[in-house]
Write an enzyme that holds these catalytic residues in place. Structure first.
Site, mmCIF file in Angstrom:
data_model
loop_
_atom_site.group_PDB
_atom_site.id
_atom_site.type_symbol
_atom_site.label_atom_id
_atom_site.label_comp_id
_atom_site.label_asym_id
_atom_site.label_seq_id
_atom_site.Cartn_x
_atom_site.Cartn_y
_atom_site.Cartn_z
ATOM 1 N N CYS A 1 0.377 -1.307 0.152
ATOM 2 C CA CYS A 1 0.260 -0.307 0.026
ATOM 3 C C CYS A 1 0.515 1.151 -0.054
ATOM 4 O O CYS A 1 0.379 2.482 -0.665
ATOM 5 C CB CYS A 1 -0.948 0.184 1.100
ATOM 6 S SG CYS A 1 0.500 -0.508 2.641
ATOM 7 N N HIS B 1 -3.311 6.260 4.450
ATOM 8 C CA HIS B 1 -1.705 6.187 4.496
ATOM 9 C C HIS B 1 -0.554 7.643 4.337
ATOM 10 O O HIS B 1 -1.329 8.455 2.682
ATOM 11 C CB HIS B 1 -0.795 5.341 3.789
ATOM 12 C CG HIS B 1 -0.857 3.823 4.582
ATOM 13 N ND1 HIS B 1 -1.904 3.176 5.480
ATOM 14 C CD2 HIS B 1 -0.257 2.536 3.739
ATOM 15 C CE1 HIS B 1 -1.796 2.057 5.794
ATOM 16 N NE2 HIS B 1 -1.108 1.879 4.464
#
Ligand code: A2P
Length: 344
Positions: free
Chosen positions: A130, A242
């Site tokens: 990710c 994130h």
């Protein structure tokens, strides 16, 4: 006639998001099958306005399934993906099990779509970590313009990257703090509520963590093996999204204004960079969004050609499920696969 798609790990964070995104984007599927472990057989999951009943990955017959979006962890993928691939179904795998295999393409469609052509060697395509996915979406257009020499990344990664159990742990610990209950840590090595933890995945011999190593190995595989990358990966008490603080050193001159213009035009990127209170994107705002947001673009005066940028993206979407569905779309749009039922 459309495709038959299986989602393996359909009860997990990413699997559920894969089903949402397949439906949202109108992926040309005639049939979508939800798979998980024997524990979840009969559980219901949503696919658009439909409800799917989960069946067992272990006993599922892949012989007429075209694509399997797999998000059930590395060990499950190691065990099942080669077999599924040999049965003629293309696996798009979200784990790290196949990312570094030279016969498996590692793909972010905005970055290295052409590398997909070798997928048929194993019928497995890897989805990146990710943190790497959002990083390379932003680095690619800058590399094309000014050639990146070195990248220093510090990540601020949400708990959803550790699966549904990670989200539950942040929720339960936060609640426990407020009601003065004892705090239990199972998924993370230290308390995550009102804290940050500089440790994601296992430690390696050189003192870096596997998560940090993934960012450099995957950036090199997808973007350019000559780029030097170093990373510190940190878990933060955020549910989804994130963030990354990125320092980039270039071979050639590039100003912050030029970088802003390049990133404004780049596929998958959205620049929000106002020099005022709130003129940047935070992970809370990117949750549920597809874009990779770039803010705080500044020149780094301590090196010859340097920039600092702030990158934020929904780790369950661009960092996982969205990228996997985009890879499936790439297979279809380039005519690399045909529905097997039609071909029969
Ligand atoms: P299950 O719910 O049946 O355990 P997350 O990363 O959010 O925790 O999700 C992991 C996903 O992978 C879940 O859907 C989980 O299903 C699935 N999974 C885990 N182990 C297996 C297995 N051995 N076989 C099939 N699916 C598995």
């Amino acid at each position: 006639m459309g495709f038959k798609i299986a989602v393996a790990g359909a009860t997990g964070n990413v699997g559920r998001e894969m089903l949402n995104i397949l439906s949202e984007r109108g992926f040309p599927a005639d049939e979508v099958v939800a798979l998980a472990s024997s524990r979840s057989v009969g559980t219901e999951v949503s696919y658009g306005d439909k409800t799917l009943r989960v069946t067992n990955l272990d006993t599922y017959d892949f012989s007429d399934t075209d694509i399997c979006l797999m998000s059930a962890g590395g060990a499950v993928s190691q065990k099942y993906s080669p077999k599924i691939g040999r049965e003629g179904c293309v696996v798009i795998d979200n784990s790290s099990a196949w990312r570094y295999d030279s016969e498996v393409p590692l793909i972010v469609p905005e970055v290295n779509a052409d590398a997909i052509s070798m997928f048929s060697k194993k019928n497995i395509i890897a989805n990146p970590n990710c943190s790497t996915a959002q990083l390379v979406v932003a680095l690619k257009p800058l590399h094309d313009r000014a050639k990146i020499k070195r990248v220093v990344v510090s990540t601020y990664q949400s708990v959803s990257g550790a699966g549904k159990d990670g989200m539950d742990e942040l929720f339960n610990q936060t609640r426990a703090v407020f009601v003065a209950d004892p705090i239990e840590s199972k998924k993370f090595t230290k308390r995550i509520a009102f804290n940050v933890i500089p440790h994601i995945d296992v430690f390696m011999e050189d003192g870096y963590t596997k998560e940090e190593w993934k960012v450099l190995a995957e950036t090199k595989k997808m973007l350019d093996p000559k780029i030097k990358v170093t990373c510190t990966a940190v878990r933060v008490p955020v549910f989804i999204g994130h963030s990354e603080s990125v320092n980039i050193e270039f071979e050639n001159e590039i100003t912050a204004d030029e970088a802003r213009e390049i990133l404004r035009e780049a596929p998958g990127c959205l620049v929000v960079d106002k020099h005022e209170n709130g003129g940047y994107v935070t992970p809370y705002e990117c949750a549920g969004e597809d874009a990779t947001y770039i803010s705080r673009i500044r020149e780094d005066a301590t090196v010859e050609n340097g920039l600092n940028i702030w990158i934020v993206s929904d780790n369950l979407r661009k960092g996982a499920a969205l990228n996997a569905v985009q890879i499936a779309e790439l297979l279809v749009n380039r005519g690399l696969i045909k529905p097997r039922k039609q071909a029969a």
